[in-house]
Design a protein around this motif. Sequence first.
Motif, PDB file in Angstrom:
ATOM      1  N   ALA A   1     -37.003 -12.858 -17.993  1.00 33.96           N
ATOM      2  CA  ALA A   1     -36.836 -13.454 -16.898  1.00 33.96           C
ATOM      3  C   ALA A   1     -36.268 -12.014 -15.577  1.00 33.96           C
ATOM      4  N   GLU A   2     -35.432 -11.056 -16.730  1.00 33.99           N
ATOM      5  CA  GLU A   2     -35.460  -9.917 -15.502  1.00 33.99           C
ATOM      6  C   GLU A   2     -36.493  -9.343 -14.980  1.00 33.99           C
ATOM      7  N   CYS A   3     -37.306  -9.551 -15.246  1.00 34.71           N
ATOM      8  CA  CYS A   3     -39.148  -8.336 -15.426  1.00 34.71           C
ATOM      9  C   CYS A   3     -40.153  -9.398 -14.524  1.00 34.71           C
ATOM     10  N   ALA A   4     -39.853 -10.655 -14.531  1.00 34.09           N
ATOM     11  CA  ALA A   4     -40.491 -11.761 -13.504  1.00 34.09           C
ATOM     12  C   ALA A   4     -40.506 -11.446 -11.903  1.00 34.09           C
ATOM     13  N   VAL A   5     -41.592 -11.681 -11.134  1.00 36.40           N
ATOM     14  CA  VAL A   5     -41.621 -11.493 -10.544  1.00 36.40           C
ATOM     15  C   VAL A   5     -41.746 -12.574  -9.628  1.00 36.40           C
ATOM     16  N   ASP A   6     -41.146 -13.454  -8.626  1.00 35.81           N
ATOM     17  CA  ASP A   6     -41.726 -14.371  -8.144  1.00 35.81           C
ATOM     18  C   ASP A   6     -42.153 -14.259  -7.099  1.00 35.81           C
ATOM     19  N   ARG A   7     -43.481 -14.150  -6.077  1.00 32.76           N
ATOM     20  CA  ARG A   7     -43.923 -13.882  -4.642  1.00 32.76           C
ATOM     21  C   ARG A   7     -42.761 -15.223  -4.185  1.00 32.76           C
ATOM     22  N   SER A   8     -42.772 -16.036  -4.554  1.00 31.54           N
ATOM     23  CA  SER A   8     -42.427 -16.869  -3.189  1.00 31.54           C
ATOM     24  C   SER A   8     -40.801 -16.522  -2.823  1.00 31.54           C
ATOM     25  N   GLU A   9     -40.937 -15.485  -3.384  1.00 35.81           N
ATOM     26  CA  GLU A   9     -38.970 -14.936  -3.260  1.00 35.81           C
ATOM     27  C   GLU A   9     -39.100 -14.376  -2.032  1.00 35.81           C
TER      28      GLU A   9
ATOM     29  N   ASP B   1     -22.174  -4.590 -24.472  1.00 32.56           N
ATOM     30  CA  ASP B   1     -21.348  -4.415 -24.919  1.00 32.56           C
ATOM     31  C   ASP B   1     -20.768  -3.315 -24.356  1.00 32.56           C
ATOM     32  N   GLY B   2     -20.988  -3.370 -22.898  1.00 34.67           N
ATOM     33  CA  GLY B   2     -19.481  -2.692 -22.026  1.00 34.67           C
ATOM     34  C   GLY B   2     -19.967  -1.219 -22.425  1.00 34.67           C
ATOM     35  N   ILE B   3     -21.385  -0.866 -22.368  1.00 32.77           N
ATOM     36  CA  ILE B   3     -21.623   0.858 -23.063  1.00 32.77           C
ATOM     37  C   ILE B   3     -22.853   0.985 -22.643  1.00 32.77           C
ATOM     38  N   GLY B   4     -23.399   1.805 -21.726  1.00 37.25           N
ATOM     39  CA  GLY B   4     -25.136   1.761 -21.094  1.00 37.25           C
ATOM     40  C   GLY B   4     -24.547   3.469 -20.703  1.00 37.25           C
ATOM     41  N   ASP B   5     -25.797   3.130 -20.260  1.00 33.46           N
ATOM     42  CA  ASP B   5     -26.565   4.537 -19.176  1.00 33.46           C
ATOM     43  C   ASP B   5     -27.083   3.937 -17.986  1.00 33.46           C
ATOM     44  N   CYS B   6     -28.063   4.726 -17.482  1.00 37.02           N
ATOM     45  CA  CYS B   6     -28.132   4.741 -15.685  1.00 37.02           C
ATOM     46  C   CYS B   6     -29.187   3.501 -15.458  1.00 37.02           C
ATOM     47  N   GLU B   7     -29.850   3.521 -17.024  1.00 36.46           N
ATOM     48  CA  GLU B   7     -30.428   1.818 -16.100  1.00 36.46           C
ATOM     49  C   GLU B   7     -30.254   0.536 -16.428  1.00 36.46           C
ATOM     50  N   ASP B   8     -28.821   0.903 -17.401  1.00 37.76           N
ATOM     51  CA  ASP B   8     -28.297  -0.255 -17.779  1.00 37.76           C
ATOM     52  C   ASP B   8     -27.354  -0.878 -16.835  1.00 37.76           C
ATOM     53  N   PHE B   9     -26.512   0.418 -16.004  1.00 45.31           N
ATOM     54  CA  PHE B   9     -25.764   0.062 -15.064  1.00 45.31           C
ATOM     55  C   PHE B   9     -26.417  -0.283 -14.403  1.00 45.31           C
ATOM     56  N   GLN B  10     -27.150  -0.318 -13.620  1.00 43.45           N
ATOM     57  CA  GLN B  10     -28.748  -0.573 -12.526  1.00 43.45           C
ATOM     58  C   GLN B  10     -28.911  -2.121 -13.087  1.00 43.45           C
ATOM     59  N   LEU B  11     -29.521  -2.812 -14.194  1.00 41.64           N
ATOM     60  CA  LEU B  11     -29.548  -3.722 -14.263  1.00 41.64           C
ATOM     61  C   LEU B  11     -28.812  -4.697 -14.203  1.00 41.64           C
ATOM     62  N   LEU B  12     -27.637  -4.831 -14.997  1.00 45.29           N
ATOM     63  CA  LEU B  12     -26.449  -5.515 -14.360  1.00 45.29           C
ATOM     64  C   LEU B  12     -26.314  -5.628 -13.339  1.00 45.29           C
ATOM     65  N   LYS B  13     -25.934  -4.185 -12.394  1.00 46.84           N
ATOM     66  CA  LYS B  13     -25.697  -4.598 -11.824  1.00 46.84           C
ATOM     67  C   LYS B  13     -27.141  -5.845 -10.535  1.00 46.84           C
ATOM     68  N   ARG B  14     -28.211  -5.569 -10.492  1.00 47.42           N
ATOM     69  CA  ARG B  14     -29.426  -6.537 -10.226  1.00 47.42           C
ATOM     70  C   ARG B  14     -29.380  -7.649 -10.338  1.00 47.42           C
ATOM     71  N   HIS B  15     -28.589  -7.837 -12.237  1.00 52.40           N
ATOM     72  CA  HIS B  15     -28.261  -9.736 -12.636  1.00 52.40           C
ATOM     73  C   HIS B  15     -27.137  -9.719 -11.753  1.00 52.40           C
ATOM     74  N   MET B  16     -26.442  -9.393 -11.974  1.00 55.77           N
ATOM     75  CA  MET B  16     -25.095  -9.777 -11.068  1.00 55.77           C
ATOM     76  C   MET B  16     -25.709 -10.200 -10.047  1.00 55.77           C
ATOM     77  N   LEU B  17     -26.581  -9.197  -8.705  1.00 60.00           N
ATOM     78  CA  LEU B  17     -26.369  -9.575  -7.203  1.00 60.00           C
ATOM     79  C   LEU B  17     -27.248 -10.847  -7.052  1.00 60.00           C
ATOM     80  N   ALA B  18     -28.093 -11.099  -8.326  1.00 60.20           N
ATOM     81  CA  ALA B  18     -29.200 -11.969  -8.511  1.00 60.20           C
ATOM     82  C   ALA B  18     -28.998 -13.830  -8.037  1.00 60.20           C
TER      83      ALA B  18
END
Length: 220
Positions: free
Chosen positions: A71-79, A124-141
């Motif tokens: 679901a995090e990688c899906a592209v909905d072209r209606s958005e 688990d509250g630990i991550g590196d570069c991309e993990d920060f950004q993926l969580l941000k996107r999840h929350m903003l979505a």
Amino acid sequence: MRFAGLKQRITVSARRGLGRCALAGLALAALAAPAAAQSYAALPSVPSAAVVAGDARPISAWVTFCQGYAAECAVDRSEPASITLTPGIWNTIVSVNRRVNKAVRAMTDMDHLNVPDRWDMAEDGIGDCEDFQLLKRHMLAEAGLPRRAMRMTVVIDEKGEGHAVLTLITDRGDFILDNKTSTVLPWRQTGYAFIKRESQDAIGWVSLGRTPSPTMTANR
């Protein structure tokens, strides 16, 4: 997904660790001007957006991530393909960027998981570069912003190393969310060389016209 504990830590503002992603960005953060950059009224009057130059090969760890987080990688072209910024939406973006940067403890995948590169959402509250950004996107979505307008992006950073950021494509230009700084910057003000990002039209990646492209992004 085990987000409950992490979201609670984000809400109460937990301690942020300094892994390589964070350490490499101290100079960049020092150069940023948070007050001006974070004010909606001070956003650029002339939008600037990165130009897509064709298809690109995905990061291999992203391919594996998509198998477990489809679901995090899906592209909905209606958005919408672009976020229409308002003061309220801008404040949400700035807030999520800061809160995740404070709540997630930065650590390389090798130190954390004994693997060279793995993408997830720092459950688990630990991550590196991309993990920060993926969580941000999840929350903003979850907050109502279109995932299609929020694209994971690979850049070359100030040390000449691969790094992952989140590009927000808006009616005021492209803005970057980064774990190296809690200032949300227009893409041209980051100092990075932009290599490629997720496509807005299909599950895949597109080139932003710069080479060479790193095969991994997660370690710094």
